[in-house]
Design an enzyme around this catalytic site. Structure first.
Site, PDB file in Angstrom:
ATOM      1  CG  HIS A  83      21.867  15.410  12.417  1.00  0.00           C
ATOM      2  ND1 HIS A  83      22.768  16.379  12.791  1.00  0.00           N
ATOM      3  CD2 HIS A  83      22.564  14.548  11.634  1.00  0.00           C
ATOM      4  CE1 HIS A  83      23.936  16.123  12.248  1.00  0.00           C
ATOM      5  NE2 HIS A  83      23.843  15.013  11.547  1.00  0.00           N
ATOM      6  CD  GLU A  86      22.958  10.579  10.999  1.00  0.00           C
ATOM      7  OE1 GLU A  86      24.195  10.687  10.988  1.00  0.00           O
ATOM      8  OE2 GLU A  86      22.200  11.342  10.366  1.00  0.00           O
ATOM      9  CG  HIS A  87      25.737  12.526  15.101  1.00  0.00           C
ATOM     10  ND1 HIS A  87      27.056  12.883  15.068  1.00  0.00           N
ATOM     11  CD2 HIS A  87      25.182  13.057  13.982  1.00  0.00           C
ATOM     12  CE1 HIS A  87      27.306  13.604  13.994  1.00  0.00           C
ATOM     13  NE2 HIS A  87      26.174  13.737  13.318  1.00  0.00           N
ATOM     14  CD  GLU A 164      28.622  11.684  18.337  1.00  0.00           C
ATOM     15  OE1 GLU A 164      28.879  11.811  17.129  1.00  0.00           O
ATOM     16  OE2 GLU A 164      29.376  11.068  19.120  1.00  0.00           O
ATOM     17  CD  GLU A 171      26.784  16.341  10.314  1.00  0.00           C
ATOM     18  OE1 GLU A 171      26.237  15.948   9.265  1.00  0.00           O
ATOM     19  OE2 GLU A 171      26.763  15.688  11.380  1.00  0.00           O
TER      20      GLU A 171
END
Length: 1001
Positions: A83, A86-87, A164, A171
């Site tokens: 994940h 992906e960010h 990030e 999230e």
């Protein structure tokens, strides 16, 4: 029993679903490995590509990069890294740094989130773009970005990761609410014994906070190989060859450094005995029961496999019909219940039945669910039930067939994603329609009922209850299973009792009305009719979708006209009347009557306006208009079972809200910004006892009684020669009452009973503290807005542009620069006054986001206020303005191709202040205002608009409400003196709140 829509000239004229020839199919016939109607292939470096021309919407393309790498591939110290990758892909690659990808895409109108996004699952990661292609270079640049995602995230640095990390953490924190905890718990129970159980895509807090850039690069380098990827491009292209050439240009030069490892498969163990769980979640929205049965995912390779999938669909439709009818019975064991099938991970799918029920009612709900599954195994389905389900599925495939040339590019893209990941066949809608038309009639009720054998407690079953307070033990669940198993073995379960269903929705068709006046507005291709009963009907013929007609009717006068003593009863009128039946038939009966028809009608009673809305197929326009006719002639009378059901559900909802910390937060926001008005005050259980169901039903019936007060807008694929006679019969045939009912002039309506804060209250920061299972923090920053009457239309457009500017700047600052949030939203409320054509408009603009509780009030709010003040004083940059204009223009262009957009535009033109009987003039004034604002929007005008519309300086007038976790008295005592002084206001507010709630302070 033929439940298909009746043949009409319109259907016959078009593509003729009914004329499709049946297939003489061999059940073992392969469906084909190559997907239909797409340029499909593989580059020398292993990358798979799919390219298809599709003109919906015009000048747009839906792109995707699909990677067969998800969280299940992570090692223990990598949990969440898939994940994180992906960010980071949107953050920094070899070619792009500092979120330049996001900035570029937004500059061409591809808004972050809506048009550019990505998803990480256990098995895969999918990056999606939706971009304009009206300029040749845009598609090339978008494909180059996907190519960067495929191999160039390898340059990620520690600085990139730190930027990030906060967004990923936020999230993660957002997923730790009641729903997230319940889903995670169920996932662990379903996947127990497999690696999937320990590899949720969101990861762990420890890894997110501490993982190194080297670990992220290692995961990316190991699993991101072109052999495991596909690039998909579906859009309004002149041809596919040029797009394939672009893919070769940007991807062909890339190669993986190492040989790609084989993607391992991970088994999910079977279990003969059911697994049980009594999950307690103090913040749960209510009590619930879940029954899940796992089974292997089978590939759909042959016609027989496809037929098996149809059997599954018919079973789910049939049982859901039953479950809905049970939920509407007197003393039903659950409020709602439904079943669905879903692929959970690559090797496993599940049939899942879920019910919501009252507190302490989970045992009764579980028993009812198990009984219904057992009843099907013992007695099966009736022929009528299956004929209804067959008609529903036939209606769905007919709609898809009729719109086969109007499928959205995003939908086609999703089909190719599943083809690559799961080898799902893509056979084309024409062949699929032929298949369903051939196969559905051959599937018997007995065959459908046999599917219930797969939905059995002996079939890898997981049974879970969810309650806000512990009342159950696992042994009680086991006892219920044993009891129902014994009843089934003894065949001691009664067969299903079917209700009688009338043949016709309208028992006696009304005499048609006539047209008193007709007006054509050629500029917007709209025709307006004034009918003999006073109803105004406006229709626009479009060809955006061949199987869609939208209808909305509105009348002025709503809840604001009521005195406080009537408000609580009448505010529940739609809910109570809906349970009883607003079209002259019980909802459970109407469901069967509408089988095979695509026609839905709903109602809404707002503060100032009453509306009904319909969505139907052109072939079912008569049915939709019949429902509207029934709405107007039906006098809803309260029935004990319907009223009791509504009250039970309302009471459960109120109890759930009392447990939910976000409800307390939202209530305080409303109270602070709009006063302690009964209109905005949350309903309490004591209020329910004041509800008079007779008054509620009488009010609802009056709301939809007088046709002369309604304006109706119809947009979609309509043939006036067919539609107008139906309009005259069913809308024109609505009788006009001898005495006007709820007839209001818009300029004389009462305003909502609330007040905005005065100067003393503004510039207020307030913290709402609530007990939480896991710490959450939500922030709402609110500014008052006053729009002057003289320039109202243009000012409203300015508000739209400025709200998008604020949202973009908040994301740039708080997420991309400081990494403090995951997302930010800006909402506009302009309902602070009645819809009069005179006077100013009052409302507010709110900025909403969630963040780390430890920094919310001291850092993030101040950062947001500083940024808003900066752009008030300096103005937005040229790039900011260009981006906002481009996003708005692309959204406008997309809207022009949608029925919903035109429906909304026509309704707003009727309801606009400038409307004085000429729809065309109102439409033109609004269009001219939009263009004027667009042409005038510059850094300088954005600066003056922000100063004019928002308080200036913004720090002089605002409210901030912050939701924070409850803190203990011990924590307060251990707070430093200076912190104590700085937070005196917070504790004072908290103590006042505790006093209101009866808590010791």
């Amino acid at each position: 029993m033929d439940l298909l829509p009746a043949e009409t000239p319109q259907l016959a004229k078009r593509h003729g679903f009914r004329s499709l020839k049946l297939l003489n199919v061999d059940m073992d016939r392969p469906l084909g490995e190559s997907p239909f109607a797409v340029d499909y292939g593989r580059l020398d470096n292993g990358l798979t590509y799919y390219v298809r021309c599709n003109s919906k919407p015009k000048m747009r393309a839906a792109l995707a990069l699909v990677v067969k790498a998800g969280s299940v591939l992570e090692e223990e110290d990598e949990r969440g890294v898939a994940h994180v990758v992906e960010h980071l892909a949107f953050n920094a690659t070899t070619k792009y740094t500092n979120h330049d990808i996001v900035k570029f895409l937004e500059s061409i109108g591809a808004e972050f989130g809506a048009c550019q996004n990505a998803m990480t699952s256990a098995d895969d990661t999918v990056y999606e773009l939706f971009v304009p292609v009206d300029k040749p270079e845009l598609l090339s640049q978008a494909i180059s970005i996907l190519a960067e995602f495929s191999t160039e995230v390898i340059r990620v640095s520690a600085e990139d990761l730190e930027k990030e990390r906060g967004a990923v953490m936020e999230e993660y924190r957002g997923s730790r609410n009641a729903n997230g905890r319940m889903q995670d718990s169920h996932w662990a129970l379903m996947m127990a014994g497999s690696k999937y159980a320990e590899r949720l895509p969101i990861g762990t807090e420890k890894v997110i906070r501490t993982v190194s850039a080297a670990t992220v690069r290692h995961f990316y380098k190991k699993w991101y190989h072109l052999h495991n990827m596909a690039v998909i491009a579906v859009g309004d292209f002149p041809n596919t060859e040029n797009v394939v050439d672009l893919i070769r240009e940007h991807f062909g030069c890339k190669s993986s450094v190492d040989e790609p490892p084989e993607i391992p498969s991970f088994r999910v163990p079977s279990h003969g005995e059911p697994r049980f769980s009594c999950f307690v979640e103090s913040e749960a929205a209510g009590s619930a029961v879940m029954i899940s049965c796992k089974m292997p995912v089978g590939e759909i390779k042959t016609v027989r496999d496809y037929r098996d999938l149809l059997v599954e669909s018919m079973f789910l439709q049939a049982i859901n019909q039953r479950l809905f009818k049970i939920s509407r019975r007197k003393d039903s064991p659950f409020f709602s219940c439904s079943a669905a099938a879903d692929v959970l991970v690559s090797p496993i799918k599940a049939c899942i039945m879920t019910s919501s029920c009252k507190e302490n009612g989970t045992i009764e709900a579980l028993e009812a669910m198990l009984v219904e599954l057992a009843r099907i195994r013992v007695h099966g389905f009736s022929e009528r039930e299956i004929s209804i389900v067959r008609a529903l599925l036939m209606s769905e495939i007919e709609s898809a067939f009729l719109e086969r040339d109007q499928i959205q590019s995003t939908s086609l893209r999703d089909e190719y994603v599943q083809h690559f990941l799961c080898n799902e066949p893509v056979v084309g809608i024409e062949f699929e329609a032929q298949l369903q038309k051939t196969l559905l009639p051959s599937i018997s009720a007995t065959e459908v009922a046999m599917y219930a054998q797969k939905f059995h407690t002996t079939c890898n079953c997981v049974i879970k209850t969810i309650e806000p307070h512990a009342t159950l033990a696992v042994d009680e669940l086991k006892n219920v299973v044993s009891k129902i198993t014994h009843l089934e073995e003894q065949q001691n379960i009664l067969p299903w009792d079917e209700e009688q269903v009338p043949e016709e929705i309208v028992s006696a068709k009304p005499d048609p009305g006539s047209i008193n006046q007709q007006q054509k507005y050629s500029e917007i291709e709209v025709t307006e009719l004034i009918l003999s009963n006073g109803m105004r009907v406006c229709y626009k013929c479009t060809d955006f979708l061949d199987d869609q007609v939208l209808i909305t009717g509105f009348s002025y006068g709503g809840l604001s006209e009521l005195v406080e003593s009537d408000y609580f009863s009448c505010s529940m009128s739609s809910t109570i009347a809906g349970e009883i039946g607003i079209f002259g038939h019980k909802p459970s009966v109407l469901m069967d009557m509408l089988a095979g028809k695509r026609a839905e009608v709903g109602t809404k009673i707002g503060p100032y306006i009453r509306t009904f809305s319909a969505d139907c197929s052109p072939s079912d326009l008569e049915t939709a208009l019949q429902l509207v006719y029934q709405l107007f002639i039906t006098n809803v009378e309260p029935k004990e079972e319907g009223v009791r059901k509504v009250m039970e559900m309302a009471e459960e909802a109120i109890r759930a809200q009392e447990r939910d910390p976000y409800t307390a937060f939202a209530n305080r926001v409303r109270e602070l910004n709009y006063g302690n008005s009964y209109f905005f005050r949350p309903i309490k259980i004591t209020d329910l006892k004041r509800v008079d169901p007779f008054k509620a039903c009488d009010y609802f019936s009056k709301c939809f009684k007088d046709p002369s007060t309604f304006t109706v807008v119809i947009v979609g694929k309509i043939d006036p020669t067919i539609a107008c006679p139906l309009i005259l019969q069913y809308l024109g045939g609505i009788p006009k009452p001898q005495v006007p009912i709820l007839q209001f002039n818009r300029d004389d309506l009462k305003g909502l009973p609330f007040t905005f804060p005065d100067g003393k209250v503004y510039k207020c920061r307030e913290i709402v503290r609530r007990p939480m299972v896991e710490a959450q923090c939500s922030v709402q920053l609110c500014f008052p807005v006053v729009l002057k009457n003289g320039s109202m239309i243009e000012e409203i457009h300015f508000v739209g542009f400025l709200s998008k500017l604020l949202e973009t700047k908040m994301m740039q600052l708080l997420r991309f620069k400081h990494g403090q949030i995951y997302s930010a939203g800006v909402s506009v409320f302009l309902g602070g006054n009645k819809p009069s054509r005179a006077g100013d408009v009052r409302g507010d603009i709110s900025i909403n986001f969630s963040c780390d509780p430890s920094v919310s009030s001291t850092l993030v709010v101040d950062l947001a206020l500083d940024e808003i003040l900066r752009i008030q004083e300096e103005g937005a940059s040229d790039q900011d303005v260009s981006t906002i204009l481009e996003i708005e223009q692309r959204a406008h262009e997309n809207g022009l191709q949608e029925n919903y957009y035109w429906l909304d535009r026509i309704l707003r033109s009727y309801q606009a202040r400038v409307y004085s009987g000429d729809l065309g003039a109102s439409f033109q004034i609004q269009d001219e205002a939009r263009l004027k604002v667009r042409q005038s929007l510059t850094p300088s005008t954005s600066k003056s608009a922000l100063q004019r519309i928002l308080p200036f300086p913004c720090k002089a007038k605002y409210t901030v409400v912050i939701l924070m976790p409850q803190i203990t008295r011990y924590q307060l005592l251990n707070t430093s003196f200076w912190d104590h002084c700085g937070n005196a206001k917070e504790r004072f507010v908290e103590e006042k709140s505790n006093k209101r709630n009866g808590k010791p302070v």
